[in-house]
Scaffold this active site. Sequence first.
Site, short mmCIF file in Angstrom:
data_model
loop_
_atom_site.label_atom_id
_atom_site.label_comp_id
_atom_site.label_asym_id
_atom_site.label_seq_id
_atom_site.Cartn_x
_atom_site.Cartn_y
_atom_site.Cartn_z
N ASN A 66 0.88 -1.18 0.00
CA ASN A 66 0.00 0.00 0.00
C ASN A 66 0.91 1.22 0.00
OD1 ASN A 66 -1.83 2.03 0.46
ND2 ASN A 66 -2.28 1.46 2.57
N LYS A 120 0.12 4.26 -0.52
CA LYS A 120 -0.52 5.49 -0.02
C LYS A 120 -0.23 6.65 -1.00
CE LYS A 120 -0.17 3.55 4.55
NZ LYS A 120 -0.09 3.73 5.98
N HIS A 131 -9.57 1.69 4.72
CA HIS A 131 -8.29 1.85 5.42
C HIS A 131 -8.49 2.85 6.56
CE1 HIS A 131 -4.16 3.01 6.28
NE2 HIS A 131 -3.82 1.85 5.76
N GLU A 153 -6.84 5.27 7.49
CA GLU A 153 -6.63 6.67 7.07
C GLU A 153 -7.88 7.22 6.38
OE1 GLU A 153 -2.92 5.89 5.08
OE2 GLU A 153 -2.04 5.45 7.04
N GLU A 163 -5.63 -4.18 10.87
CA GLU A 163 -4.57 -3.18 11.03
C GLU A 163 -4.85 -2.34 12.29
OE1 GLU A 163 -2.52 -2.25 7.02
OE2 GLU A 163 -4.24 -0.94 7.21
N GLY A 171 2.46 2.85 10.65
CA GLY A 171 3.44 3.90 10.43
C GLY A 171 4.13 4.37 11.71
N SER A 231 3.28 -1.56 10.46
CA SER A 231 4.72 -1.66 10.67
C SER A 231 5.30 -3.05 10.40
CB SER A 231 5.09 -1.18 12.07
OG SER A 231 4.72 0.18 12.25
P1 PGA Z 1 2.80 0.69 7.60
O1 PGA Z 1 1.35 0.89 6.92
O2 PGA Z 1 3.33 -0.62 7.10
O3 PGA Z 1 3.61 1.84 7.11
O4 PGA Z 1 2.59 0.69 9.08
C1 PGA Z 1 0.46 -0.18 6.80
C2 PGA Z 1 -0.86 0.30 6.21
O5 PGA Z 1 -1.32 1.38 6.58
O6 PGA Z 1 -1.46 -0.39 5.36
#
Ligand code: PGA
Length: 262
Positions: free
Chosen positions: A18, A20, A105, A107, A177, A183, A223
């Site tokens: 992903n 983003k 997601h 976000e 998640e 992140g 992460s």
């Molecule tokens: P990350 O993001 O691996 O940077 O923690 C995962 C995601 O939001 O799908």
Amino acid sequence: MVHTQQITNMRKKIIAANWKMNMTIGETESFLEDFRMEIEDVNGVEILIAPPFTSLAKLSELLGGSQKVRLGAQNMYFEAAGAYTGEISAAMLRELFVRYVILGHSERRQIFGESDALINKKVHAALTSELRPILCVGETLAERDAGKEKEVLETQLKGSLAGITAEQMLDTVVAYEPVWAIGTGRNASPEQAQDAHAHVRAVLTSLTNAETADKVRIQYGGSVKPANATVLLGQPDIDGALVGGASMEPRSFAEIVKAAAK
Ligand code: PGA
């Protein structure tokens, strides 16, 4: 919930990038060149890249119908067409040979205010258009600290998957998640993740049936990196990873894919 090895093995692992709001077309081209070399000898894992919309056409052209690396989108709107400035339809994604679409997601939920009801409409629209949804669910830190993570997962799953048939469920991937792990460099422990995944599967059983729920792939996200991928992917109910930060560097994403192939 305990699963036999035989049932666990039926679920082909799925590792998704992903990106983003990162990666230009130029960066996408050089990523793919290096990544393809890294994964040349890897088999038995479904690999997916979800770039920004602006790189989908280029990536689709570069992949040229590849069975090894598939194309995903990060979002879509549920309407088929019309006056929805800034939105993208399922048919537009299908035209580019997109197979999967990430929906809900955290976000999208937190920054763009997406509700379970809206996500549910998107899930239906995706499935109707033969796009496979990757439905994201996960609790915030405050919800986990309050001991409410299971309740939150259940609410999100029931709301986002309302009206889905068992057959459609088989075309759906769920991504667990935990928001506090995205992140942040702070991943859930393998035990915390397995516990949440088993709960997700139990909710999917209540929404469909045990046989269906046993076949649905549940990805972990938050992460994930080469250093923790093997142990996370070794959990009985973890069937893949949704990777943000570590997916933008060809070697680290390839290492995660290789961990899934073990
Ligand atoms: P990350 O993001 O691996 O940077 O923690 C995962 C995601 O939001 O799908």
